[in-house]
Design an enzyme around this catalytic site. Structure first.
Site, mmCIF file in Angstrom:
data_model
loop_
_atom_site.group_PDB
_atom_site.id
_atom_site.type_symbol
_atom_site.label_atom_id
_atom_site.label_comp_id
_atom_site.label_asym_id
_atom_site.label_seq_id
_atom_site.Cartn_x
_atom_site.Cartn_y
_atom_site.Cartn_z
ATOM 1 N N HIS A 141 0.190 1.620 -3.688
ATOM 2 C CA HIS A 141 0.035 2.796 -2.814
ATOM 3 C C HIS A 141 0.763 3.977 -3.471
ATOM 4 O O HIS A 141 1.797 4.442 -2.985
ATOM 5 C CB HIS A 141 0.629 2.465 -1.441
ATOM 6 C CG HIS A 141 0.259 3.414 -0.350
ATOM 7 N ND1 HIS A 141 -0.628 4.462 -0.522
ATOM 8 C CD2 HIS A 141 0.661 3.482 0.957
ATOM 9 C CE1 HIS A 141 -0.746 5.121 0.624
ATOM 10 N NE2 HIS A 141 0.028 4.547 1.531
ATOM 11 N N ASP B 18 8.985 -2.265 4.987
ATOM 12 C CA ASP B 18 7.586 -2.042 5.373
ATOM 13 C C ASP B 18 7.194 -3.176 6.317
ATOM 14 O O ASP B 18 7.928 -4.171 6.460
ATOM 15 C CB ASP B 18 6.707 -2.020 4.106
ATOM 16 C CG ASP B 18 5.262 -1.608 4.363
ATOM 17 O OD1 ASP B 18 4.959 -1.084 5.457
ATOM 18 O OD2 ASP B 18 4.409 -1.826 3.478
ATOM 19 N N ARG C 99 3.927 13.504 2.930
ATOM 20 C CA ARG C 99 2.614 13.056 2.460
ATOM 21 C C ARG C 99 1.701 14.267 2.281
ATOM 22 O O ARG C 99 0.956 14.371 1.312
ATOM 23 C CB ARG C 99 1.967 12.067 3.462
ATOM 24 C CG ARG C 99 2.679 10.740 3.655
ATOM 25 C CD ARG C 99 2.714 9.891 2.395
ATOM 26 N NE ARG C 99 1.397 9.678 1.823
ATOM 27 C CZ ARG C 99 0.515 8.746 2.203
ATOM 28 N NH1 ARG C 99 0.827 7.907 3.168
ATOM 29 N NH2 ARG C 99 -0.657 8.624 1.613
ATOM 30 N N CYS D 16 7.270 3.612 5.081
ATOM 31 C CA CYS D 16 6.040 4.399 4.892
ATOM 32 C C CYS D 16 5.261 4.580 6.189
ATOM 33 O O CYS D 16 4.423 5.476 6.272
ATOM 34 C CB CYS D 16 5.161 3.749 3.823
ATOM 35 S SG CYS D 16 4.509 2.124 4.292
ATOM 36 N N ARG E 31 -9.547 4.356 -0.195
ATOM 37 C CA ARG E 31 -8.618 3.313 0.287
ATOM 38 C C ARG E 31 -9.439 2.040 0.424
ATOM 39 O O ARG E 31 -10.423 2.005 1.177
ATOM 40 C CB ARG E 31 -8.013 3.694 1.636
ATOM 41 C CG ARG E 31 -7.297 2.529 2.294
ATOM 42 C CD ARG E 31 -6.463 2.899 3.481
ATOM 43 N NE ARG E 31 -5.243 3.576 3.058
ATOM 44 C CZ ARG E 31 -4.176 3.770 3.855
ATOM 45 N NH1 ARG E 31 -4.205 3.347 5.113
ATOM 46 N NH2 ARG E 31 -3.103 4.377 3.403
ATOM 47 N N GLN F 40 1.928 7.282 -1.649
ATOM 48 C CA GLN F 40 3.090 7.103 -0.777
ATOM 49 C C GLN F 40 4.388 7.294 -1.559
ATOM 50 O O GLN F 40 5.319 7.971 -1.096
ATOM 51 C CB GLN F 40 3.058 5.691 -0.157
ATOM 52 C CG GLN F 40 4.210 5.409 0.773
ATOM 53 C CD GLN F 40 4.154 6.235 2.054
ATOM 54 O OE1 GLN F 40 3.125 6.275 2.714
ATOM 55 N NE2 GLN F 40 5.249 6.895 2.414
HETATM 56 N N1 CP Z 1 1.745 5.261 5.105
HETATM 57 C C1 CP Z 1 0.402 5.297 5.185
HETATM 58 O O1 CP Z 1 -0.311 5.244 4.170
HETATM 59 O O2 CP Z 1 -0.082 5.404 6.438
HETATM 60 P P1 CP Z 1 -1.609 5.277 6.880
HETATM 61 O O3 CP Z 1 -1.997 3.841 6.727
HETATM 62 O O4 CP Z 1 -1.616 5.729 8.302
HETATM 63 O O5 CP Z 1 -2.452 6.141 5.985
HETATM 64 N N1 NVA Z 2 1.799 -2.454 3.281
HETATM 65 C C1 NVA Z 2 1.043 -1.721 4.264
HETATM 66 C C2 NVA Z 2 1.139 -0.264 4.004
HETATM 67 C C3 NVA Z 2 0.434 0.603 5.007
HETATM 68 C C4 NVA Z 2 0.495 2.057 4.685
HETATM 69 C C5 NVA Z 2 -0.400 -2.169 4.264
HETATM 70 O O1 NVA Z 2 -0.992 -2.328 3.192
HETATM 71 O O2 NVA Z 2 -0.934 -2.403 5.345
#
Ligand code: CP
Ligand code: NVA
Length: 308
Positions: free
Chosen positions: A137, A228, A295, A267, A110, A140
């Site tokens: 992502h 989101d 997930r 998400c 990540r 997700q």
């Molecule tokens: N939705 C999601 O990816 O959550 P986290 O940021 O907690 O991993």
């Molecule tokens: N759009 C959000 C998603 C988190 C899972 C971010 O990137 O922070």
């Protein structure tokens, strides 16, 4: 040597591959029983395999669902925070990828710019999974499609409405439109629209995607409402952003414009009172906890596909 299977982006994989991953996720979920926890599925296909997870941003769901998924499949995991690695002192991503590939069987990362993920993939000799970048992502979306289909049947031919920021998760829904066959309407302020290249690539691949500033039209008769956070991890918080996004809130009034059987998805993490009200996210049309649970199951499908 056969090609390494990286789970990099939805648009990089065929619809058939994505369906195979979802089939495996569903099979693993039903083998486990209630809420994925009962240890009914005692097959251990990942025995002897180690997943390394590199985090350059915070995470609850991605981190824990991958960890639990790998353990339930009989494998092992380790977590490395990028800031605590030599990466944090300037060691290249390429060298990090080469070294990690000598220790572990699969890497999930990540990170920030998608170019960092690309550099990891270009230099790793084991599969790499995109656990979120500033741009996309994909893990997700796998859980999201799985969840929609558990509740309402195939998503192909359905209409999905995205409300709010044209962010990394929105771009992933755009990539999914051609692969899964849903029509996507994005209601976003002009300033926060998805990039034209992302839309153009999806349309070239056959996606039915429209972008509007008008939330009400986008919600009219839709099957699935998705939103989101207004401030993603890669964004600076600002009053501007909140002012721009305030008209795109999903609340009882706006949710009522969707079909009676429309579901609400997010998400997570969510900000009640901002992108969605408590009445909606905690209400009867919300499937967000199933999304979060899925997930775990989707990660099993992804890990199994990557490791063949
Ligand atoms: N939705 C999601 O990816 O959550 P986290 O940021 O907690 O991993
Ligand atoms: N759009 C959000 C998603 C988190 C899972 C971010 O990137 O922070």
């Amino acid at each position: 040597m056969s090609e390494i299977r990286h789970f990099v982006d939805i648009e990089a994989l065929s619809g058939d591959t994505l369906r195979d991953i979802l089939d495996e996720a569903k099979a693993r979920k039903s083998a486990r029983g209630e809420r994925g926890k009962a240890a009914v599925d005692d097959s251990r296909p990942m025995e002897g395999r180690l997943l390394a997870m590199v985090f350059d941003k915070p995470s609850t769901r991605t981190r824990i669902s991958f960890d639990v998924a790998m353990r339930q499949l009989g494998g092992q995991t380790l977590v490395a925070n990028a800031a605590d690695m030599q990466l944090g002192r300037g060691e290249s991503v390429a060298d990090t990828a080469r070294v990690l590939s000598r220790y572990v069987d699969i890497i999930m990362i990540r990170t920030h710019a998608p170019e960092i993920l690309d550099e990891m993939i270009a230099n790793a000799t084991v599969p790499v999974i995109n656990g979120l970048t500033d741009a996309t992502h994909p893990c997700q979306l796998m859980a999201d499609v799985m969840t929609y289909e558990e509740h309402r049947g195939t998503i192909a031919g359905k209409t999905v409405t995205w409300a709010g920021d044209g962010n990394n998760v929105a771009d992933t829904w755009i990539q999914g439109a051609a692969r899964f066959g849903y029509a996507l309407r994005l209601a976003t302020p002009e300033e926060l629209r998805p990039a034209t290249e992302v839309l153009a690539r999806a349309r070239d691949a056959g996606a039915d995607v429209t972008v509007t500033g008008d939330l009400e039209t986008a919600l009219n008769d839709t099957d699935c409402v998705v939103t989101d956070t207004w401030v993603s991890m890669h964004d600076g918080d600002s009053t501007d952003r909140h002012n721009l996004l305030a008209p795109y809130q999903i609340n009882e009034r706006t949710m009522a414009l969707a079909r009676d059987d429309a579901v609400f998805m997010h998400c997570l993490p969510a900000h009640r009172g901002e992108e969605v009200t408590a009445e909606v996210i905690d209400g009867p049309r919300s499937v967000v906890w199933d999304q979060a649970e899925n997930r775990l199951h989707a990660q099993k499908g992804i890990l199994s596909w990557c490791l063949g």
